[in-house]
Design a protein around this motif. Structure first.
Motif, PDB file in Angstrom:
ATOM      1  N   ILE A  43       0.837  -1.204   0.000  1.00  0.00           N
ATOM      2  CA  ILE A  43       0.000   0.000   0.000  1.00  0.00           C
ATOM      3  C   ILE A  43       0.870   1.251   0.000  1.00  0.00           C
ATOM      4  O   ILE A  43       0.623   2.200  -0.755  1.00  0.00           O
ATOM      5  N   VAL A  44       1.912   1.247   0.831  1.00  0.00           N
ATOM      6  CA  VAL A  44       2.814   2.402   0.882  1.00  0.00           C
ATOM      7  C   VAL A  44       3.445   2.640  -0.486  1.00  0.00           C
ATOM      8  O   VAL A  44       3.506   3.772  -0.986  1.00  0.00           O
ATOM      9  N   LEU A  45       3.876   1.564  -1.128  1.00  0.00           N
ATOM     10  CA  LEU A  45       4.505   1.669  -2.449  1.00  0.00           C
ATOM     11  C   LEU A  45       3.567   2.347  -3.448  1.00  0.00           C
ATOM     12  O   LEU A  45       3.946   3.266  -4.176  1.00  0.00           O
ATOM     13  N   PHE A  46       2.311   1.924  -3.439  1.00  0.00           N
ATOM     14  CA  PHE A  46       1.353   2.497  -4.381  1.00  0.00           C
ATOM     15  C   PHE A  46       1.046   3.955  -4.064  1.00  0.00           C
ATOM     16  O   PHE A  46       0.861   4.772  -4.960  1.00  0.00           O
ATOM     17  N   ILE A  47       0.996   4.256  -2.744  1.00  0.00           N
ATOM     18  CA  ILE A  47       0.744   5.652  -2.374  1.00  0.00           C
ATOM     19  C   ILE A  47       1.897   6.531  -2.851  1.00  0.00           C
ATOM     20  O   ILE A  47       1.685   7.607  -3.439  1.00  0.00           O
ATOM     21  N   LEU A  48       3.139   6.062  -2.638  1.00  0.00           N
ATOM     22  CA  LEU A  48       4.312   6.812  -3.107  1.00  0.00           C
ATOM     23  C   LEU A  48       4.252   6.997  -4.625  1.00  0.00           C
ATOM     24  O   LEU A  48       4.543   8.065  -5.149  1.00  0.00           O
ATOM     25  N   MET A  49       3.819   5.919  -5.290  1.00  0.00           N
ATOM     26  CA  MET A  49       3.694   5.958  -6.749  1.00  0.00           C
ATOM     27  C   MET A  49       2.720   7.042  -7.173  1.00  0.00           C
ATOM     28  O   MET A  49       2.966   7.799  -8.099  1.00  0.00           O
ATOM     29  N   ALA A  50       1.599   7.119  -6.447  1.00  0.00           N
ATOM     30  CA  ALA A  50       0.569   8.091  -6.806  1.00  0.00           C
ATOM     31  C   ALA A  50       1.058   9.507  -6.562  1.00  0.00           C
ATOM     32  O   ALA A  50       0.765  10.424  -7.336  1.00  0.00           O
ATOM     33  N   ILE A  51       1.838   9.695  -5.487  1.00  0.00           N
ATOM     34  CA  ILE A  51       2.278  11.048  -5.156  1.00  0.00           C
ATOM     35  C   ILE A  51       3.436  11.479  -6.060  1.00  0.00           C
ATOM     36  O   ILE A  51       3.401  12.555  -6.665  1.00  0.00           O
ATOM     37  N   PHE A  52       4.456  10.610  -6.137  1.00  0.00           N
ATOM     38  CA  PHE A  52       5.684  11.045  -6.819  1.00  0.00           C
ATOM     39  C   PHE A  52       5.807  10.525  -8.248  1.00  0.00           C
ATOM     40  O   PHE A  52       6.621  11.016  -9.019  1.00  0.00           O
ATOM     41  N   GLY A  53       5.006   9.515  -8.582  1.00  0.00           N
ATOM     42  CA  GLY A  53       5.126   8.881  -9.903  1.00  0.00           C
ATOM     43  C   GLY A  53       5.201   9.869 -11.058  1.00  0.00           C
ATOM     44  O   GLY A  53       6.179   9.888 -11.820  1.00  0.00           O
ATOM     45  N   PRO A  54       4.182  10.738 -11.176  1.00  0.00           N
ATOM     46  CA  PRO A  54       4.168  11.663 -12.316  1.00  0.00           C
ATOM     47  C   PRO A  54       5.377  12.595 -12.350  1.00  0.00           C
ATOM     48  O   PRO A  54       5.717  13.131 -13.399  1.00  0.00           O
ATOM     49  N   MET A  55       6.054  12.787 -11.190  1.00  0.00           N
ATOM     50  CA  MET A  55       7.219  13.677 -11.180  1.00  0.00           C
ATOM     51  C   MET A  55       8.442  12.992 -11.771  1.00  0.00           C
ATOM     52  O   MET A  55       9.402  13.659 -12.141  1.00  0.00           O
ATOM     53  N   LEU A  56       8.410  11.674 -11.825  1.00  0.00           N
ATOM     54  CA  LEU A  56       9.583  10.943 -12.311  1.00  0.00           C
ATOM     55  C   LEU A  56       9.721  11.019 -13.827  1.00  0.00           C
ATOM     56  O   LEU A  56      10.772  10.793 -14.390  1.00  0.00           O
ATOM     57  N   TYR A  57       8.603  11.312 -14.469  1.00  0.00           N
ATOM     58  CA  TYR A  57       8.611  11.273 -15.940  1.00  0.00           C
ATOM     59  C   TYR A  57       8.212  12.633 -16.491  1.00  0.00           C
ATOM     60  O   TYR A  57       7.522  13.400 -15.820  1.00  0.00           O
ATOM     61  N   PRO A  58       8.644  12.940 -17.724  1.00  0.00           N
ATOM     62  CA  PRO A  58       8.188  14.189 -18.353  1.00  0.00           C
ATOM     63  C   PRO A  58       6.680  14.133 -18.573  1.00  0.00           C
ATOM     64  O   PRO A  58       6.075  13.062 -18.572  1.00  0.00           O
TER      65      PRO A  58
END
Lengths: 303, 335, 333
Positions: A43-58
């Motif tokens: 769950i933590v992994l997915f939450i991190l993904m949701a928060i920071f995911g879009p910042m990792l990519y253009p």
């Protein structure tokens, strides 16, 4: 008689025993069993993904015309889509909308369900009748078709709007369950005692009753999250909601209806990667549920 | 000066059998009594006799079908909501089950702080320290060590300790009357007397009146020695009088049956010479509205008993029997 | 039946030796019954008195070798007259022994009756499971017993549990305990949930049946009154140990263990000077009580001496037929 030798010094009485903070207690509950910990980490992994995911990519994910439907490799751990975009990047950047909308949906479900259930169960009588008739109405509404209809008139670009609609149609079951729990709790001595002491209804509802349905609410919150995810992904998959943003539902839709994932094996990773994400997230929630009951049960709190 | 005065209390419960039929159960039929300031009275009867309903009506938790409950002359069931809440605060109910009476989700500190915050608001100008002091004060009044108990959850306490916390919580709102409904029957025997002793002390120290509801005649004798007892059968008072008068010289056959049923300790006591047993069970069905309510179980009933309902008659020692007669049923202590 | 029978004399119905029962918890084993030695005498009513958690119910469940998980009999022997050591019998033999030798009446009986079957059917079920050939005779016996207990037998046999009142259920429970001619009847808090008048009449019936049928009756209760009224002998339990045992009259008039004395004093009576009733001090035993090496009652005891904190007093015979577990048995006023 059990008269304890009590020195009435103010200092002694005021020396507060601090209870174990909730977070520490919760953490202890989680690490008790490996399953719970795995669920929690997912769950933590997915939450991190949701928060920071879009910042990792253009903002616009890179396209690689030479790697359309590329197989799984180090460069593309989940393969690529019909434009040669990494499926992993799509899954990660798509998590935000899906999870945020699901969280909002679950929140609305739980807030509506809990408040209406508590009111209905505690006040009984006319209040109960009115709330329960509305609940029955909500329960009999075929929610998925309703969502389809609503989506034609409503703009779901904002995940909050999507979450609100999911919540509106989903609180019926929880309200009924909270009501029946409240009905049994209101007969308990401590509720009558609170009334006798002159404590307000608001206090009784939210301070006396609610903590006792806490674990139930928390479990339903998590289950509502999975429910909401399925519902929204379903909507996108069917294509009834316009594709404003990249998300898992959109991926599924494109994979099946335009990508030909059902017929060509090369396109299969494109279909399977959002499904894998859904599967892992659901698994995480189910594993974590086991800890929730214990976390909210005061009988298990140590001092 | 009379403080709590209950007049002609009646409570009928209606249960729906089906869509058309309904049944009425008379839980309380015309009960009147008074408790003087700082006084004590006991209600004795079997479960289902209506004594708990009377207690709940007195505490304001249930509305009577008819009759009045006056606290210092004000009817608590016909007061406006604000006044009513204030009157309810002054009459605190101590429930039978200390395991249900405390919220399992709250520590003892929270349980006591909630009503105290309310009291602090009423008092105006008192600080948070007052709440802490009061908390320690009420806990030591009930014989508990604040430092050892405030941070605990109810499930960490014994039955006796819980009931003490419940009493302490009632004391936070400075009541004038305590209604103790079978307050010790779910506590371990060795701890029961301690709680009764506490209630007795509170009466003396704080001048709180006590309405003690029990099935245990000896307990009523311990707590309400200087008061009156009321024997209740099927929602009616069948005998009333000074505690020792009724226990030593009961005149109603039901009271006599209850006293006969008290076990006798071999070697310490001798049973009363006219001790008798009642074989039949208490039942609600097949209840004829005519005649004495106890007639069907009474070993001394005559045809006349089945025809007319005897009124509660007598001066200070009243009995609702057509043929009141004193029988030696109470065990006597050997020297 | 076997050689071990000769170990118990003709006066004893059940002989318990060195019995230890523990409850397994995550924090380790908690002793529920500790080093219990007890002779239940034939033809007498023995009252076992103790508060909740004193181990009195566990003790009798152990007598039938029917301690439920997470409880476990750690050591000891239980010789039942005419049966042998319950601990060594096969499961089938044990099952037979319950009901035909040892009859148990549960608290208020409602939990021991099947709510979905008529009482009569349950009598037949019991007969079948014990291999009774003549079921008709069994039913007749049940009917006689119910009538003896003051019930309308035909109505009760065709009734479901919920159609009976508490007092009636308790009587039905007694019928089930006796219908297979058990010689030892165990009543576990059998009158606790009843009203005063029902309690008195059920106790009266127990007394009469005990005499008529020459039973050995074991009465488990927390109510000193019930024991004092009915029992010939009384066994006082505290925190899993027997602290005093003897003839009821003697124990009541001259209790020798401080706990017994405190308990008798803590019960208000309907006659005599009510102010002689004095509450028992201290709090009931908890987890920590079992962990310390001394007498389990030491922290509540008005007579406690340093030696009481060091080691546990054994149960010794202080007079003929009178056992007390206290170092200071001769020191009280």
């Amino acid at each position: 008689m059990v008269v304890a030798q009590t020195q009435l010094s103010n200092g002694q009485a005021r020396r507060r025993h601090h209870r174990e903070p909730f977070l520490r207690f919760a953490l202890k509950t989680i690490v008790k069993k490996p399953g719970r910990l795995i669920g929690f980490l997912i769950i933590v992994l997915f939450i991190l993904m949701a928060i920071f995911g879009p910042m990792l990519y253009p903002k616009n994910l890179p396209i690689d015309p030479n790697a359309i439907y590329a197989p799984i490799s180090w460069k593309y751990p989940l393969g690529t889509d019909f434009e040669g975009t990494s499926n992993l990047a799509l899954v990660i950047t798509g998590a935000r909308y899906v999870l945020f909308a699901a969280a909002m949906g679950a929140l609305f479900t739980v807030v509506f369900g809990t408040v209406l259930g508590l009111l209905s169960g505690y006040f009984a009588g006319a209040t109960d009748s009115v709330i329960m008739r509305i609940t029955d109405f909500i329960l009999t509404l075929p929610s998925f078709p309703l969502l389809v209809v609503l989506s034609t008139v409503w703009n779901f670009g904002q995940p909050v709007a999507m979450g609100f609609v999911l919540g509106i149609t989903g609180w019926g079951g929880l309200a009924r369950a909270v009501r029946s729990q409240t009905l049994t709790l209101r007969e308990r001595g401590f509720i009558e005692a609170a009334r006798g002491l002159g404590l307000s209804s608001g206090h009784i509802l939210f301070r006396q009753l609610m903590p006792n349905v806490g674990s139930y609410i928390a479990m339903n919150l998590l289950l509502a999250v999975t429910g909401s995810i399925y519902a929204e992904v379903g909507l996108f998959f069917l294509g009834v909601v316009p594709f404003h943003v990249n998300n898992w539902g959109v991926m599924l839709n494109l994979a099946v209806f335009s990508g030909g994932a059902m017929s060509s094996p090369q396109a299969l990773p494109y279909l399977l990667s959002p499904m894998l994400a859904l599967l892992i997230l659901t698994l995480g929630i189910v594993l974590f549920l086991d800890a929730v009951d214990e976390m909210f049960n005061p009988r298990l709190r140590e001092v | 000066m009379t403080m709590l005065e209950v007049k002609n209390l009646k409570r009928t419960f209606t249960t729906k059998d089906n869509m058309f039929g309904r049944r009425e159960v008379k839980a309380v039929r015309d009960v009147s009594f008074t408790i003087p300031d700082g006084g004590v009275i006991s209600f004795i009867g079997e479960s289902g006799c209506g004594k708990t309903t009377i207690g709940r009506i007195v505490a304001g938790l249930e509305t009577p079908t008819d009759g009045t409950v006056l606290l210092d002359g004000i009817d608590i069931h016909r007061a406006n909501p604000k006044e009513r809440r204030e009157l309810m605060r002054q009459i605190q109910l101590i429930q039978q089950d200390p395991y249900q009476a405390l919220n399992p989700a709250h520590t003892i500190e929270e349980a006591l702080a909630q009503p105290l915050r309310l009291m602090a608001k009423r008092k105006a100008g008192v600080s948070n320290a007052w709440i802490q002091d009061r908390m320690a004060e009420v806990l030591s009044l009930v014989g508990l060590d604040p430092a050892a108990i405030l941070y605990k959850y109810p499930h960490m306490l014994s039955g006796g300790q819980r009931q003490r916390v419940v009493i302490a919580r009632a004391l936070t709102v400075e009541p004038k009357v305590l209604v103790a409904d079978e307050a010790v029957s779910m506590i371990d025997v060795s701890l029961r007397l301690g709680v009764l002793h506490l209630l007795r002390n509170l009466r003396e120290k704080l001048n709180i009146s006590v309405l003690f509801i029990t099935h245990d005649v000896a307990a009523s004798r311990y707590l309400g020695r200087d008061g009156k007892v009321f024997v209740i059968y099927k929602g009616m008072i069948v005998e009333e009088g000074a505690t020792d008068t009724v226990i030593n010289g009961p005149t109603h056959p039901y009271t006599q049956a209850l006293l006969s049923a008290v076990p006798v300790l071999k070697g310490l006591e001798v049973p009363g010479s006219q001790r008798f047993y009642v074989e039949k069970e208490l039942s609600q069905d097949g209840l004829s509205e005519e005649g004495c309510l106890f007639a069907s179980r009474c070993p001394f009933a005559t045809a006349e008993c089945r025809r007319q309902l005897p009124p509660l008659a007598g001066d200070s020692h009243k009995s609702a029997c057509l043929y009141p007669y004193e029988r030696q049923v109470t065990a006597r202590m050997l020297d | 039946m076997n050689a071990e029978l000769q170990l118990i004399d003709a006066q004893t119905a059940v002989q318990v030796r060195g019995l230890n029962v523990v409850y397994e918890t995550t924090q380790g084993d908690i002793p529920a019954v500790q080093n219990v030695n007890l002779d239940i005498r034939k033809g007498q009513i023995t009252g076992i008195i103790g508060e909740s958690g004193s181990g009195k119910s566990t003790l009798v469940m152990a007598m039938m070798n029917a301690v439920a998980k997470p409880g476990r009999v750690a050591s000891g022997s239980i010789e039942v007259s005419g049966v042998g050591d319950m601990m060594k019998l096969s499961t089938e033999q044990q099952r037979r022994a319950r009901s035909t030798e040892l009859g148990l009446v549960f608290q208020a009986a409602q939990n021991s009756l099947n709510p979905l079957r008529r009482i009569g059917h349950q009598v037949l079920d019991l007969g079948r499971s014990h291999g009774v050939k003549d079921l008709r005779a069994l039913l007749r016996k049940a009917k006689d017993l119910l009538e003896r207990l003051g019930l309308d037998a035909d109505r009760v046999l065709t009734a479901y549990q919920h159609e009976l009142s508490g007092g009636m259920r308790q009587r039905v429970g007694i019928m089930f305990a006796l219908v297979l001619d058990a010689k030892v009847v165990i009543l576990d808090e059998a009158t606790t949930a009843l009203d005063m008048l029902s309690q008195a009449s059920v106790l009266q019936i127990v007394r009469e049946l005990h005499e008529e049928r020459g039973l050995t009756t074991i009465l488990i209760t927390h109510d000193m009154g019930v024991v004092g009224d009915l029992a010939d002998r009384v066994v006082v339990m505290y925190a899993g140990c027997i602290v005093e045992e003897g003839v009821t009259q003697e124990v009541l008039t001259s209790p020798k263990h401080p706990y017994t004395r405190g308990l008798i004093r803590a019960i208000p009576r309907i006659s005599g000077d009510i102010d002689k009733a004095v509450p028992l001090s201290g709090s009931p035993p908890d987890m920590n009580t079992y962990k310390q090496p001394g007498c389990l009652f030491a922290d509540r005891c008005p007579l406690a001496a340093p030696e009481c904190q060091q080691s546990r007093p054994p149960l010794l015979e202080v007079e003929t037929g009178r056992h007390v577990a206290c170092f200071r048995v001769n020191d009280h006023a």
